[in-house]
Write a protein that holds these residues in place. Sequence first.
Motif, PDB file in Angstrom:
ATOM      1  N   PRO A  20       0.827  -1.208   0.000  1.00  0.00           N
ATOM      2  CA  PRO A  20       0.000   0.000   0.000  1.00  0.00           C
ATOM      3  C   PRO A  20       0.858   1.254   0.000  1.00  0.00           C
ATOM      4  CG  PRO A  20       0.033  -0.987   2.178  1.00  0.00           C
ATOM      5  CD  PRO A  20       0.724  -1.958   1.259  1.00  0.00           C
ATOM      6  N   VAL A  21       0.448   2.238  -0.780  1.00  0.00           N
ATOM      7  CA  VAL A  21       1.090   3.548  -0.703  1.00  0.00           C
ATOM      8  C   VAL A  21       0.661   4.197   0.603  1.00  0.00           C
ATOM      9  CG1 VAL A  21       1.296   5.824  -1.759  1.00  0.00           C
ATOM     10  CG2 VAL A  21       1.141   3.788  -3.203  1.00  0.00           C
ATOM     11  N   GLN A  22       1.607   4.629   1.399  1.00  0.00           N
ATOM     12  CA  GLN A  22       1.311   5.195   2.708  1.00  0.00           C
ATOM     13  C   GLN A  22       1.613   6.690   2.711  1.00  0.00           C
ATOM     14  OE1 GLN A  22       3.394   1.439   4.764  1.00  0.00           O
ATOM     15  NE2 GLN A  22       2.628   2.923   6.239  1.00  0.00           N
ATOM     16  N   TYR A  23       0.711   7.458   3.289  1.00  0.00           N
ATOM     17  CA  TYR A  23       0.900   8.894   3.440  1.00  0.00           C
ATOM     18  C   TYR A  23       1.027   9.211   4.931  1.00  0.00           C
ATOM     19  CZ  TYR A  23      -0.638   8.989  -1.396  1.00  0.00           C
ATOM     20  OH  TYR A  23      -0.744   8.772  -2.751  1.00  0.00           O
ATOM     21  N   TYR A  24       2.036   9.995   5.262  1.00  0.00           N
ATOM     22  CA  TYR A  24       2.312  10.282   6.673  1.00  0.00           C
ATOM     23  C   TYR A  24       2.366  11.780   6.916  1.00  0.00           C
ATOM     24  CZ  TYR A  24       7.137  11.287   5.224  1.00  0.00           C
ATOM     25  OH  TYR A  24       8.246  11.821   4.622  1.00  0.00           O
ATOM     26  N   ASN A  25       2.122  12.173   8.142  1.00  0.00           N
ATOM     27  CA  ASN A  25       2.264  13.567   8.541  1.00  0.00           C
ATOM     28  C   ASN A  25       3.734  13.864   8.827  1.00  0.00           C
ATOM     29  OD1 ASN A  25      -0.532  14.359   8.548  1.00  0.00           O
ATOM     30  ND2 ASN A  25      -0.792  13.122  10.404  1.00  0.00           N
ATOM     31  N   ARG A  26       4.256  14.881   8.170  1.00  0.00           N
ATOM     32  CA  ARG A  26       5.661  15.243   8.394  1.00  0.00           C
ATOM     33  C   ARG A  26       5.943  15.536   9.865  1.00  0.00           C
ATOM     34  NH1 ARG A  26       9.209  16.264   4.326  1.00  0.00           N
ATOM     35  NH2 ARG A  26       8.397  16.502   2.200  1.00  0.00           N
ATOM     36  N   ALA A  27       4.972  16.139  10.548  1.00  0.00           N
ATOM     37  CA  ALA A  27       5.173  16.499  11.954  1.00  0.00           C
ATOM     38  C   ALA A  27       5.350  15.275  12.841  1.00  0.00           C
ATOM     39  CB  ALA A  27       3.999  17.336  12.455  1.00  0.00           C
ATOM     40  N   ASP A  28       4.905  14.109  12.366  1.00  0.00           N
ATOM     41  CA  ASP A  28       4.997  12.885  13.164  1.00  0.00           C
ATOM     42  C   ASP A  28       6.336  12.180  13.005  1.00  0.00           C
ATOM     43  OD1 ASP A  28       2.432  13.266  14.073  1.00  0.00           O
ATOM     44  OD2 ASP A  28       1.507  11.961  12.569  1.00  0.00           O
ATOM     45  N   TYR A  29       7.182  12.675  12.107  1.00  0.00           N
ATOM     46  CA  TYR A  29       8.440  11.989  11.814  1.00  0.00           C
ATOM     47  C   TYR A  29       9.639  12.919  11.975  1.00  0.00           C
ATOM     48  CZ  TYR A  29       6.395   7.646  10.208  1.00  0.00           C
ATOM     49  OH  TYR A  29       5.751   6.445  10.168  1.00  0.00           O
ATOM     50  N   ILE A  30      10.713  12.363  12.471  1.00  0.00           N
ATOM     51  CA  ILE A  30      12.014  13.032  12.480  1.00  0.00           C
ATOM     52  C   ILE A  30      12.743  12.582  11.215  1.00  0.00           C
ATOM     53  CG2 ILE A  30      14.211  13.318  13.674  1.00  0.00           C
ATOM     54  CD1 ILE A  30      12.698  12.508  16.260  1.00  0.00           C
ATOM     55  N   GLU A  31      13.038  13.508  10.331  1.00  0.00           N
ATOM     56  CA  GLU A  31      13.719  13.186   9.085  1.00  0.00           C
ATOM     57  C   GLU A  31      15.162  13.666   9.168  1.00  0.00           C
ATOM     58  OE1 GLU A  31      11.609  13.889   5.477  1.00  0.00           O
ATOM     59  OE2 GLU A  31       9.644  13.886   6.457  1.00  0.00           O
ATOM     60  N   MET A  32      16.077  12.726   9.086  1.00  0.00           N
ATOM     61  CA  MET A  32      17.489  13.002   9.293  1.00  0.00           C
ATOM     62  C   MET A  32      18.190  13.312   7.980  1.00  0.00           C
ATOM     63  SD  MET A  32      18.175   9.896  11.992  1.00  0.00           S
ATOM     64  CE  MET A  32      17.091   9.676  13.408  1.00  0.00           C
ATOM     65  N   GLY A  33      19.367  13.879   8.100  1.00  0.00           N
ATOM     66  CA  GLY A  33      20.144  14.218   6.916  1.00  0.00           C
ATOM     67  C   GLY A  33      20.535  13.007   6.100  1.00  0.00           C
ATOM     68  N   THR A  34      20.615  11.849   6.731  1.00  0.00           N
ATOM     69  CA  THR A  34      20.964  10.617   6.026  1.00  0.00           C
ATOM     70  C   THR A  34      19.756   9.979   5.346  1.00  0.00           C
ATOM     71  OG1 THR A  34      20.684   9.446   8.118  1.00  0.00           O
ATOM     72  CG2 THR A  34      22.933  10.073   7.495  1.00  0.00           C
ATOM     73  N   GLY A  35      18.570  10.620   5.489  1.00  0.00           N
ATOM     74  CA  GLY A  35      17.365  10.097   4.855  1.00  0.00           C
ATOM     75  C   GLY A  35      16.520   9.225   5.758  1.00  0.00           C
ATOM     76  N   ASN A  36      17.020   8.883   6.945  1.00  0.00           N
ATOM     77  CA  ASN A  36      16.224   8.075   7.867  1.00  0.00           C
ATOM     78  C   ASN A  36      14.968   8.840   8.289  1.00  0.00           C
ATOM     79  OD1 ASN A  36      18.132   5.875   8.063  1.00  0.00           O
ATOM     80  ND2 ASN A  36      19.394   7.220   9.328  1.00  0.00           N
ATOM     81  N   LYS A  37      13.855   8.124   8.421  1.00  0.00           N
ATOM     82  CA  LYS A  37      12.597   8.699   8.879  1.00  0.00           C
ATOM     83  C   LYS A  37      12.145   7.903  10.094  1.00  0.00           C
ATOM     84  CE  LYS A  37      11.338  10.104   4.180  1.00  0.00           C
ATOM     85  NZ  LYS A  37      10.323  10.040   3.096  1.00  0.00           N
TER      86      LYS A  37
END
Length: 212
Positions: A20-37
Amino acid sequence: MATTSNADGSTLSLGFCELPVQYYNRADYIEMGTGNKVCRQSSIYGSQNIVLGGKTIIQNDVVVRGDLRRVGAGHAVAISIGKFCNLCPGVVVRPPYKTYKGIFTYYPTKIGDHVIIEENSIVEAASIGSFVHIGKNCVIGRFVMIKDCVRILDGAVIPPNTIVPPFSVYGGNLATLVGEWPESSQELMETATTRFFHCGFLPKAAATTQAS
């Protein structure tokens, strides 16, 4: 493999499966410089003892126990997870342990690249190779070693100290060899995890843009 879809019916074709294509709220995730979410609703303990390889997704309600590490100098890394991995909601990863010569201690867990661990699976393995797909509600026992290019079916329970050979499919409780994965599984898993990161796990703003 049967097709799964999200609320709007969209799926991402990955050649040998549909996710399934998943859509997430950006505010719920820490997005790191290495691309980790990393989801803020996950429980990451001992983050200083955890290494993420890059472009790895840790979703909500995941528990990673980096605080359970071997005591002593030279044993700082408790859990290492490679690149383009996806830990789905409810997954638990904790290092294996044993008592040796009367001393209780934890041992590191290493997870390779391009690994999918689906919902509510528990992992206490010593090592999981690259290009591995672990299904839902699995239990991977202490000190299990899963080699590259392996499929673990939903609900499988792999007993402690099992060595799972490459290009194998394991299922059942207790899990046994039930089939073989094709020689192309490395390429397929690499494609699946890479495409899911870039095209299948999207911020909700992107969903609005696509809909317009």
